[in-house]
Design a protein around this motif. Structure first.
Motif, PDB file in Angstrom:
ATOM      1  N   PHE A 265       0.766  -0.952  -0.041  1.00  0.00           N
ATOM      2  CA  PHE A 265       0.077  -0.322   0.377  1.00  0.00           C
ATOM      3  C   PHE A 265       0.726   1.531  -0.187  1.00  0.00           C
ATOM      4  CE2 PHE A 265      -2.637  -2.889   1.480  1.00  0.00           C
ATOM      5  CZ  PHE A 265      -4.180  -2.937   0.623  1.00  0.00           C
ATOM      6  N   ILE A 266       2.305   1.189  -0.050  1.00  0.00           N
ATOM      7  CA  ILE A 266       2.813   2.112   0.190  1.00  0.00           C
ATOM      8  C   ILE A 266       3.243   2.298  -1.400  1.00  0.00           C
ATOM      9  CG2 ILE A 266       4.634   3.318   0.642  1.00  0.00           C
ATOM     10  CD1 ILE A 266       4.764   1.529   3.987  1.00  0.00           C
ATOM     11  N   PHE A 267       3.181   3.915  -2.130  1.00  0.00           N
ATOM     12  CA  PHE A 267       3.435   3.704  -3.864  1.00  0.00           C
ATOM     13  C   PHE A 267       4.546   4.268  -3.911  1.00  0.00           C
ATOM     14  CE2 PHE A 267      -0.988   2.773  -5.650  1.00  0.00           C
ATOM     15  CZ  PHE A 267      -1.371   1.620  -4.795  1.00  0.00           C
ATOM     16  N   ASP A 268       5.570   4.318  -3.789  1.00  0.00           N
ATOM     17  CA  ASP A 268       6.877   5.081  -4.743  1.00  0.00           C
ATOM     18  C   ASP A 268       6.396   5.772  -5.606  1.00  0.00           C
ATOM     19  OD1 ASP A 268       7.305   3.343  -6.034  1.00  0.00           O
ATOM     20  OD2 ASP A 268       8.961   2.317  -5.369  1.00  0.00           O
ATOM     21  N   ARG A 269       7.453   6.617  -6.281  1.00  0.00           N
ATOM     22  CA  ARG A 269       7.394   7.508  -6.861  1.00  0.00           C
ATOM     23  C   ARG A 269       6.853   7.143  -8.098  1.00  0.00           C
ATOM     24  NH1 ARG A 269      12.289  10.700  -8.814  1.00  0.00           N
ATOM     25  NH2 ARG A 269      13.074   8.581  -9.294  1.00  0.00           N
ATOM     26  N   ASP A 270       7.866   5.782  -8.737  1.00  0.00           N
ATOM     27  CA  ASP A 270       7.776   5.148 -10.216  1.00  0.00           C
ATOM     28  C   ASP A 270       6.790   4.279  -9.694  1.00  0.00           C
ATOM     29  OD1 ASP A 270      10.469   6.386 -10.183  1.00  0.00           O
ATOM     30  OD2 ASP A 270      11.271   4.113  -9.033  1.00  0.00           O
ATOM     31  N   MET A 271       5.713   4.340  -9.104  1.00  0.00           N
ATOM     32  CA  MET A 271       4.420   3.288  -8.976  1.00  0.00           C
ATOM     33  C   MET A 271       4.119   4.619  -9.690  1.00  0.00           C
ATOM     34  SD  MET A 271       4.869   1.780  -6.081  1.00  0.00           S
ATOM     35  CE  MET A 271       3.168   0.571  -5.792  1.00  0.00           C
ATOM     36  N   LEU A 272       3.340   5.855  -9.124  1.00  0.00           N
ATOM     37  CA  LEU A 272       2.918   7.493  -9.478  1.00  0.00           C
ATOM     38  C   LEU A 272       3.096   7.219 -10.352  1.00  0.00           C
ATOM     39  CD1 LEU A 272       2.655   8.407  -5.786  1.00  0.00           C
ATOM     40  CD2 LEU A 272       0.758   7.607  -6.203  1.00  0.00           C
ATOM     41  N   ILE A 273       3.859   7.131 -11.343  1.00  0.00           N
ATOM     42  CA  ILE A 273       4.546   8.141 -12.573  1.00  0.00           C
ATOM     43  C   ILE A 273       3.558   6.893 -13.406  1.00  0.00           C
ATOM     44  CG2 ILE A 273       6.528   8.317 -14.052  1.00  0.00           C
ATOM     45  CD1 ILE A 273       8.092   9.168 -11.905  1.00  0.00           C
ATOM     46  N   ASP A 274       3.595   5.580 -13.031  1.00  0.00           N
ATOM     47  CA  ASP A 274       3.151   4.791 -13.754  1.00  0.00           C
ATOM     48  C   ASP A 274       1.661   4.622 -13.596  1.00  0.00           C
ATOM     49  OD1 ASP A 274       5.792   3.577 -14.551  1.00  0.00           O
ATOM     50  OD2 ASP A 274       5.518   1.889 -13.198  1.00  0.00           O
ATOM     51  N   ASN A 275       1.198   4.988 -13.167  1.00  0.00           N
ATOM     52  CA  ASN A 275      -0.064   4.919 -12.759  1.00  0.00           C
ATOM     53  C   ASN A 275      -0.549   6.427 -14.085  1.00  0.00           C
ATOM     54  OD1 ASN A 275      -0.385   3.947 -11.214  1.00  0.00           O
ATOM     55  ND2 ASN A 275      -1.712   4.889  -9.467  1.00  0.00           N
ATOM     56  N   ASN A 276       0.138   6.828 -15.284  1.00  0.00           N
ATOM     57  CA  ASN A 276      -0.578   7.375 -15.768  1.00  0.00           C
ATOM     58  C   ASN A 276      -1.321   7.272 -17.105  1.00  0.00           C
ATOM     59  OD1 ASN A 276       0.193  10.636 -15.479  1.00  0.00           O
ATOM     60  ND2 ASN A 276       2.597   9.962 -15.381  1.00  0.00           N
ATOM     61  N   ASP A 277      -0.505   5.552 -17.387  1.00  0.00           N
ATOM     62  CA  ASP A 277      -0.903   4.618 -18.535  1.00  0.00           C
ATOM     63  C   ASP A 277      -2.546   4.002 -17.497  1.00  0.00           C
ATOM     64  OD1 ASP A 277      -0.689   2.705 -16.191  1.00  0.00           O
ATOM     65  OD2 ASP A 277       0.613   1.690 -18.154  1.00  0.00           O
ATOM     66  N   ILE A 278      -3.270   4.711 -17.158  1.00  0.00           N
ATOM     67  CA  ILE A 278      -4.268   4.549 -16.722  1.00  0.00           C
ATOM     68  C   ILE A 278      -5.177   5.925 -17.509  1.00  0.00           C
ATOM     69  CG2 ILE A 278      -5.918   4.139 -14.827  1.00  0.00           C
ATOM     70  CD1 ILE A 278      -3.665   3.929 -12.652  1.00  0.00           C
ATOM     71  N   PRO A 279      -6.109   4.550 -18.314  1.00  0.00           N
ATOM     72  CA  PRO A 279      -7.211   5.948 -19.485  1.00  0.00           C
ATOM     73  C   PRO A 279      -7.814   6.768 -18.490  1.00  0.00           C
ATOM     74  CG  PRO A 279      -7.778   3.510 -19.343  1.00  0.00           C
ATOM     75  CD  PRO A 279      -6.087   3.614 -18.478  1.00  0.00           C
ATOM     76  N   GLU A 280      -8.975   6.011 -17.162  1.00  0.00           N
ATOM     77  CA  GLU A 280      -9.535   6.930 -16.620  1.00  0.00           C
ATOM     78  C   GLU A 280      -9.155   8.299 -15.950  1.00  0.00           C
ATOM     79  OE1 GLU A 280      -9.417   3.296 -16.171  1.00  0.00           O
ATOM     80  OE2 GLU A 280     -10.413   2.638 -16.630  1.00  0.00           O
ATOM     81  N   GLN A 281      -9.989   8.549 -16.274  1.00  0.00           N
ATOM     82  CA  GLN A 281     -10.494  10.457 -15.934  1.00  0.00           C
ATOM     83  C   GLN A 281     -10.234  10.387 -14.230  1.00  0.00           C
ATOM     84  OE1 GLN A 281      -9.745  14.330 -17.131  1.00  0.00           O
ATOM     85  NE2 GLN A 281      -8.569  12.991 -18.025  1.00  0.00           N
ATOM     86  N   GLY A 282      -9.725  10.761 -13.692  1.00  0.00           N
ATOM     87  CA  GLY A 282      -9.698  11.327 -12.679  1.00  0.00           C
ATOM     88  C   GLY A 282     -10.366  12.431 -11.795  1.00  0.00           C
ATOM     89  N   LEU A 283      -9.612  12.869 -10.674  1.00  0.00           N
ATOM     90  CA  LEU A 283     -10.053  14.326 -10.341  1.00  0.00           C
ATOM     91  C   LEU A 283      -8.190  14.852 -10.768  1.00  0.00           C
ATOM     92  CD1 LEU A 283     -10.679  16.673  -8.108  1.00  0.00           C
ATOM     93  CD2 LEU A 283      -9.282  16.194  -6.594  1.00  0.00           C
ATOM     94  N   HIS A 284      -8.668  16.373 -11.502  1.00  0.00           N
ATOM     95  CA  HIS A 284      -7.449  17.207 -11.438  1.00  0.00           C
ATOM     96  C   HIS A 284      -8.021  18.863 -11.310  1.00  0.00           C
ATOM     97  CE1 HIS A 284      -9.402  17.587 -15.963  1.00  0.00           C
ATOM     98  NE2 HIS A 284      -9.971  16.674 -15.372  1.00  0.00           N
ATOM     99  N   PRO A 285      -6.644  19.513 -11.512  1.00  0.00           N
ATOM    100  CA  PRO A 285      -7.458  20.868 -11.359  1.00  0.00           C
ATOM    101  C   PRO A 285      -8.032  21.242 -12.066  1.00  0.00           C
ATOM    102  CG  PRO A 285      -4.479  20.623 -11.128  1.00  0.00           C
ATOM    103  CD  PRO A 285      -5.387  19.442 -11.687  1.00  0.00           C
ATOM    104  N   ASN A 286      -8.752  20.850 -13.135  1.00  0.00           N
ATOM    105  CA  ASN A 286      -9.321  22.036 -14.339  1.00  0.00           C
ATOM    106  C   ASN A 286     -10.780  21.447 -14.279  1.00  0.00           C
ATOM    107  OD1 ASN A 286      -7.359  23.624 -15.148  1.00  0.00           O
ATOM    108  ND2 ASN A 286      -6.672  22.103 -16.795  1.00  0.00           N
ATOM    109  N   SER A 287     -11.157  20.227 -12.985  1.00  0.00           N
ATOM    110  CA  SER A 287     -12.234  19.724 -12.885  1.00  0.00           C
ATOM    111  C   SER A 287     -13.417  20.400 -13.087  1.00  0.00           C
ATOM    112  CB  SER A 287     -12.201  18.198 -12.697  1.00  0.00           C
ATOM    113  OG  SER A 287     -11.709  18.111 -11.384  1.00  0.00           O
TER     114      SER A 287
END
Lengths: 175, 392
Positions: A153-175
């Motif tokens: 459950f401890i997500f490090d930097r590389d795992m979080l960067i890898d999440n960029n390939d997840i296509p589903e939209q989530g919370l982002h600043p312009n939403s």
């Protein structure tokens, strides 16, 4: 109460009639993990697992300013800043000063409030539209079950960067 | 404590069985969470029911002292997780009133923000009462209403997911307004839902409210008259079920509730059903009627439309002046109060939550004396407690 009421039959029949009316109608339920509808319906405000977006050059956007870690009510973000590697440029073309050497999110502590996304001045942390169980189901390899230990459950930097390939939209600043 | 022993000469005529202590809960499906009741039983008759709480205690109040005001809002979600919007609202209202004590510190919530708060708050009230209605039916033994209620609550949750990105812990209402504007087409979806939902209330009433078996189980059971309710400090639908017309939205108007036209349903005697005001049936019926009133309020918002403008006031920092405030608002389960002491720093010195469920639960002991074990289930369902809020 009359004899007829005492039989409780009118109550039973009335209830059954309402139920029977619904049998020919379309089903409202769906099989949650198998049916992907639940994921597809996520919108661009959904607060799921985090991701660290990259800039156009492919470097992590985060500048290790600690704004998200300060805003976090659950205290789940650990950042260790360091001087950015040579050649990392800002939008204006200058050498970048800082980047996160360590960026960890403890997903067991995270309460998915979205304050980190709101706090970030660089739009460098966003959320995806998938939940933790869905994330684990997607990431685990054959025969592996993720989420069995606290380490998962401890997500490090590389795992979080890898999440960029997840296509589903989530919370982002312009939403 | 020993059971009241009869005199020795009549012991053969009225034999008492040994008093048995049964622990009901904390993992009992109809105690709505982790409530443990220590029942002192004489056969099937309940001599005493002592609620043991604290299984869901998460130190909300103490924890709040280490967070700044904005950071506390997501934790209020976790108090009454069924009506998290109203919990957010109650806390933000308290902080706003505290900030408004200093001249020029708080500019006031923008019009659009107020409308959105009421829209969302009333939708959440419907959702909360739907869950209460559904689970109450299930406790009593009717499974169908539960499915109906959850089907329609799902539609509300989907609306909430569209506007704030979460289904249960919304973190939507913030100090000074709401966090986000409506997504495109949101109001049409609300209209669609309300058009669908309004006739559904009559379906629920035909399913459960008028059901003879249900009436038999709940009518004239655990009667709490208005005097007892006031003595215990009971608020919300439980108090109104006792026949007292008291609703903060009307009697101590906050936000812009005074612009809307709605009634406050109260419990009443219906001799032909055997129902008396203040019994389990009336407490339940008030919730059903309140859903209709919430629909009325939402309809008025839909008719007038949301005003234009920002949804959140521009605040430099959420830093209330030195002082203290007790603010209350009408959550679906009763009056939710927040007592905040501030010393002028971004973190509160003390946050105390007055939860409606806690007071309702305190009356359980007196209500349940002398009834059957099965009636306890009817009482717990009718006072509609959420343990997250009792224990905090």
């Amino acid at each position: 109460m009359s004899f007829w009421d005492r039989l409780y039959l009118p109550g039973l029949i009335k209830g059954m009639l309402t139920t029977l009316k619904h049998i020919p109608k379309k089903k409202f339920t769906y099989q949650y993990p198998e049916d992907p509808r639940s994921v597809e319906e996520r919108n661009d405000r959904y607060r799921g697992v985090h991701k660290l977006p990259l800039d156009p050059e492919g470097n992590v956007k985060c500048v290790a300013c600690f704004m998200c870690a300060t805003a976090c009510p659950a205290d789940c973000i650990t950042i260790q800043g360091g001087p950015a590697p040579e050649g990392w440029k800002t939008k204006e073309g200058y050498q970048r000063e800082k980047y996160p050497e360590v960026f960890e999110i403890n997903m067991l502590r995270c309460i998915f409030c979205g304050y980190c996304v709101e706090a970030c001045p660089e739009d460098a942390i966003q959320m995806t539209g998938i939940t933790l169980p869905q994330y684990f189901r997607e990431r685990q390899t054959e025969g592996e079950v993720l989420g069995g230990s606290r380490k998962d459950f401890i997500f490090d930097r590389d795992m979080l960067i890898d999440n960029n390939d997840i296509p589903e939209q989530g919370l982002h600043p312009n939403s | 404590m020993a059971a009241p022993q009869p005199e020795s000469k009549i012991i053969e005529l009225k034999p008492f069985t040994d008093e048995m202590i049964v622990s009901m809960g904390p993992q009992h499906p109809s105690t709505h969470g982790v409530l443990r009741l220590e029942l002192k039983l004489d056969g099937e008759v309940v001599r005493d029911a002592i609620p043991h709480i604290g299984y869901l205690h998460r130190c909300f109040e103490k924890h709040s002292e280490n967070l700044n005001y904005q950071q506390i809002i997501p934790f209020t979600d976790r108090m009454d997780y069924i009506a998290a919007m109203n919990m957010n609202w109650g806390f933000c209202l308290a902080v706003e009133q505290l900030m408004a004590k200093e001249e020029g510190k708080f500019p006031g919530v923008p019009e659009r923000g107020e409308y959105l708060r009421i829209l969302i708050g009333e939708l959440n009230r419907i959702g909360s009462h739907l869950l209460s209605f559904g689970t109450y039916g299930m406790d009593i033994g009717a499974f169908t209403p539960f499915l109906y209620a959850f089907r329609d609550r799902e539609k509300i949750l989907l609306l909430f997911e569209k506007i704030c990105g979460a289904r249960l812990t919304y973190n939507y209402i913030r100090v000074g307004g709401v966090s986000r504007d409506t997504p495109p087409g949101f109001m049409d979806e609300v209209k669609e839902f309300i058009d669908y939902f309004e006739p559904q209330i009559d379906v629920y009433n035909s399913l459960l409210t008028a059901n003879r078996i249900f009436i038999e189980r709940t009518a004239n059971v655990a009667v709490m008259d208005a005097e007892m309710a006031i003595n215990y400090g009971i608020t919300g639908p439980n108090l109104r079920g006792a026949g007292l017309q008291w609703d903060l939205r009307k009697d101590e108007t906050y936000s812009i509730y005074d612009r809307f036209d709605f009634d406050v349903p109260v419990g009443r005697d219906i001799p032909e059903l055997g129902v008396v005001s203040g019994d389990c049936w009336n407490r339940y019926k008030v919730r059903m009627d309140e859903m209709k009133e919430s629909v009325r309020i939402i309809r008025q918002i839909l008719e007038s439309g949301l005003p234009d403008g920002p949804v959140q006031a521009e605040l430099k920092a959420v830093r209330p002046p030195k002082g203290e405030i007790f603010s209350r608002s009408e959550a679906p389960r009763g009056e939710l109060g927040f007592y905040i002491v501030s010393d002028g720093t971004p973190k509160p010195v003390r946050v105390k939550a007055k939860s409606p469920c806690f007071t309702a639960l305190s009356a359980l002991q007196e209500l349940s004396r002398g009834l059957m074990v099965a009636d306890i289930i009817a009482i717990i369902g009718s006072i509609d407690i959420v343990m997250g809020e009792v224990d905090r």
